[in-house]
Design a protein around this motif. Structure first.
Motif, PDB file in Angstrom:
ATOM      1  N   ASN A 179       0.975  -1.284  -0.309  1.00 48.88           N
ATOM      2  CA  ASN A 179      -0.207   0.132   0.125  1.00 48.88           C
ATOM      3  C   ASN A 179       1.152   1.285  -0.012  1.00 48.88           C
ATOM      4  O   ASN A 179       2.361   1.354   0.205  1.00 48.88           O
ATOM      5  CB  ASN A 179      -1.208  -0.018   1.566  1.00 48.88           C
ATOM      6  CG  ASN A 179      -2.095  -0.982   1.090  1.00 48.88           C
ATOM      7  OD1 ASN A 179      -2.782  -0.994   0.339  1.00 48.88           O
ATOM      8  ND2 ASN A 179      -2.127  -1.979   2.321  1.00 48.88           N
ATOM      9  N   PRO A 180       0.206   2.244  -0.534  1.00 50.79           N
ATOM     10  CA  PRO A 180       1.002   3.798  -0.715  1.00 50.79           C
ATOM     11  C   PRO A 180       1.519   4.293   0.794  1.00 50.79           C
ATOM     12  O   PRO A 180       0.793   5.004   1.265  1.00 50.79           O
ATOM     13  CB  PRO A 180       0.703   4.422  -1.655  1.00 50.79           C
ATOM     14  CG  PRO A 180      -1.258   3.879  -1.127  1.00 50.79           C
ATOM     15  CD  PRO A 180      -0.793   2.731  -1.332  1.00 50.79           C
ATOM     16  N   LEU A 181       2.224   3.959   1.266  1.00 53.07           N
ATOM     17  CA  LEU A 181       2.591   4.270   2.835  1.00 53.07           C
ATOM     18  C   LEU A 181       2.923   5.409   2.658  1.00 53.07           C
ATOM     19  O   LEU A 181       2.160   6.929   3.335  1.00 53.07           O
ATOM     20  CB  LEU A 181       3.465   3.431   3.721  1.00 53.07           C
ATOM     21  CG  LEU A 181       3.330   4.124   5.104  1.00 53.07           C
ATOM     22  CD1 LEU A 181       1.740   4.420   5.879  1.00 53.07           C
ATOM     23  CD2 LEU A 181       4.702   3.238   5.653  1.00 53.07           C
ATOM     24  N   GLU A 182       3.482   6.680   1.797  1.00 54.56           N
ATOM     25  CA  GLU A 182       3.818   7.636   2.381  1.00 54.56           C
ATOM     26  C   GLU A 182       3.025   8.513   1.301  1.00 54.56           C
ATOM     27  O   GLU A 182       2.792   9.737   2.103  1.00 54.56           O
ATOM     28  CB  GLU A 182       5.328   7.972   1.253  1.00 54.56           C
ATOM     29  CG  GLU A 182       6.658   7.091   1.141  1.00 54.56           C
ATOM     30  CD  GLU A 182       6.726   5.309   0.828  1.00 54.56           C
ATOM     31  OE1 GLU A 182       5.383   5.381   0.612  1.00 54.56           O
ATOM     32  OE2 GLU A 182       7.496   4.908   1.740  1.00 54.56           O
ATOM     33  N   GLY A 183       1.801   8.919   0.140  1.00 57.07           N
ATOM     34  CA  GLY A 183       1.052   9.885   0.377  1.00 57.07           C
ATOM     35  C   GLY A 183      -0.315   9.052   1.354  1.00 57.07           C
ATOM     36  O   GLY A 183      -0.650  10.426   1.760  1.00 57.07           O
ATOM     37  N   ILE A 184      -0.882   8.247   2.181  1.00 49.55           N
ATOM     38  CA  ILE A 184      -1.175   7.804   2.900  1.00 49.55           C
ATOM     39  C   ILE A 184      -0.513   8.875   4.146  1.00 49.55           C
ATOM     40  O   ILE A 184      -1.677   9.509   4.487  1.00 49.55           O
ATOM     41  CB  ILE A 184      -1.492   6.657   3.080  1.00 49.55           C
ATOM     42  CG1 ILE A 184      -2.360   6.392   1.768  1.00 49.55           C
ATOM     43  CG2 ILE A 184      -2.619   6.694   4.048  1.00 49.55           C
ATOM     44  CD1 ILE A 184      -2.287   4.654   2.447  1.00 49.55           C
ATOM     45  N   ALA A 185      -0.029   8.948   4.119  1.00 54.15           N
ATOM     46  CA  ALA A 185       1.272   9.535   5.449  1.00 54.15           C
ATOM     47  C   ALA A 185       0.554  10.911   5.548  1.00 54.15           C
ATOM     48  O   ALA A 185       0.372  12.190   6.332  1.00 54.15           O
ATOM     49  CB  ALA A 185       2.036   9.128   5.741  1.00 54.15           C
ATOM     50  N   ALA A 186       0.681  11.596   3.826  1.00 50.46           N
ATOM     51  CA  ALA A 186       1.160  12.701   3.739  1.00 50.46           C
ATOM     52  C   ALA A 186      -0.312  13.355   4.364  1.00 50.46           C
ATOM     53  O   ALA A 186      -0.765  14.613   4.439  1.00 50.46           O
ATOM     54  CB  ALA A 186       1.483  13.203   3.032  1.00 50.46           C
ATOM     55  N   LEU A 187      -1.297  12.539   3.383  1.00 51.03           N
ATOM     56  CA  LEU A 187      -2.369  12.461   3.646  1.00 51.03           C
ATOM     57  C   LEU A 187      -2.575  12.741   4.919  1.00 51.03           C
ATOM     58  O   LEU A 187      -3.765  14.315   5.609  1.00 51.03           O
ATOM     59  CB  LEU A 187      -3.404  11.880   2.596  1.00 51.03           C
ATOM     60  CG  LEU A 187      -3.628  11.910   1.551  1.00 51.03           C
ATOM     61  CD1 LEU A 187      -4.230  10.329   1.003  1.00 51.03           C
ATOM     62  CD2 LEU A 187      -4.228  13.241   0.744  1.00 51.03           C
TER      63      LEU A 187
END
Length: 348
Positions: free
Chosen positions: A127-135
């Protein structure tokens, strides 16, 4: 086959009370966090349930990302505690997209916490953790990450990403014991957990761990800690430290690349590739004519650790395990050879 002498595991010396803090600090360095690290004296699924049970409250609104049965379980545990949970269910056995998470956040009003699994061994996806973390950071939402499979197999910088709770188990990429797990907890997360009416006097209470261990100076752990598991954890961490985390990560990435190249040579396509694929497991969808149950029951498949996928959407998947000590190109090639032989035996 050489039989292991299990009697060597009997009567292990107790792990010294003063040594638990050192183990926690080493895990903190591995995760890239200066926050608190606590132990759950059980397999990681218990730690995940403890996190959900400790956070859940009627006032808590959670966006729970579901990309395998484990995300579904986490949402159920949150609901049991009264939390208001919205499940964002991805396409079966596939990773979620950042766009889908953003749309769910935009549509849902206030979201106090976002929960997701980083890497799914069930189907070999990432899963795209970095992008979700930014959100999560942009909205001020608590970020809860199941990193049981991903730690050691994918980069995981807890503080840099703003992860408030990360659950890890040493038994995957770290090639350690399965009977003890660890949870990193930020100050923001403790503010939600340490509240009136929070669960206490329970193996599922993180607050018990805080009050009984962190707040008393990180000496002896409450209860009767499993000495064998902590000695094994120490050895696993030492092995990772000696090899170097960057080398461990590179080894897993190289093993995944070897698996996908080998599948192409066999005329098979990986279930996922690129940034959507995990470095821990490579899954391949079998042709409809192949009997999955018969294939995975073959001795050669069992010995090579070729296993069926888990959960909806993974019913036709075979997983190639290149996790932990199996993240070795020679082992991957042997596993691919076993897959080729197994396919031949079932008429492929």
């Amino acid at each position: 086959m050489t039989m292991f002498d299990a009697s060597l595991l009997l009567d292990p010396p107790a792990w010294p009370a003063a040594g638990y803090a050192g183990l926690a600090d080493r895990i903190g360095r591995l995760l890239g966090t200066r926050g608190d690290v606590i132990f759950v004296q059980a397999e990681a699924v218990v730690a995940l349930e403890a996190v959900a049970s400790s956070l859940a409250a009627p006032s808590l609104k959670v966006l729970n990302i579901v990309t395998s049965p484990y995300g579904g379980l986490f949402g159920g545990w949150l609901r049991r505690g009264g939390a208001q949970v919205t499940d964002l269910v991805a396409e079966p056995a596939r990773p979620v997209t950042v766009e889908a998470v953003k749309a769910a956040l935009d549509a849902g009003g206030r979201v106090d916490a976002i929960a997701l699994v980083h890497a799914e061994s069930a189907s070999g996806i990432l899963n795209p953790l970095e992008g979700i973390a930014a959100l999560a950071k942009a909205r001020g939402s608590l970020l809860v990450v199941d990193a049981v499979a991903s730690v050691g197999g994918h980069p995981l910088d807890v503080d840099a990403l703003g992860i408030d709770i990360a659950v890890i188990g040493p038994q995957k990429a770290l090639a350690g014991p399965a009977g003890v797990s660890a949870v990193s907890v930020s100050a923001k997360a403790w503010a939600l957990i340490d509240r009136p009416g929070a669960p206490v006097d329970s193996v599922l209470s993180l607050l018990d761990q805080k009050r009984g261990w962190l707040d008393t100076g990180r000496g002896a752990l409450p209860g009767t800690p499993p000495a064998l598991e902590f000695h094994a954890l120490d050895a696993a961490l030492a092995r990772i430290e000696q090899e170097g985390l960057e080398n461990v990560l590179h080894r897993h990435a190289a093993a995944a690349a070897e698996a996908r190249a080998g599948l192409a040579a066999l005329g098979l396509e990986p279930f996922e590739t690129g940034e959507r694929a995990s470095n821990l497991v490579t899954a391949v969808a079998l042709p409809d004519a192949v009997d999955l149950g018969r294939l995975t029951a073959l001795d050669i498949a069992v010995k090579a650790e070729l296993t069926a996928g888990v959960g909806p959407g993974a019913e036709r998947l075979v997983r190639i395990n290149h996790t932990g000590r199996r993240a070795d190109p020679a082992i991957v090639r042997a596993t691919l050879a076993a897959l080729a032989q197994a396919l031949h035996r079932v008429g492929r």
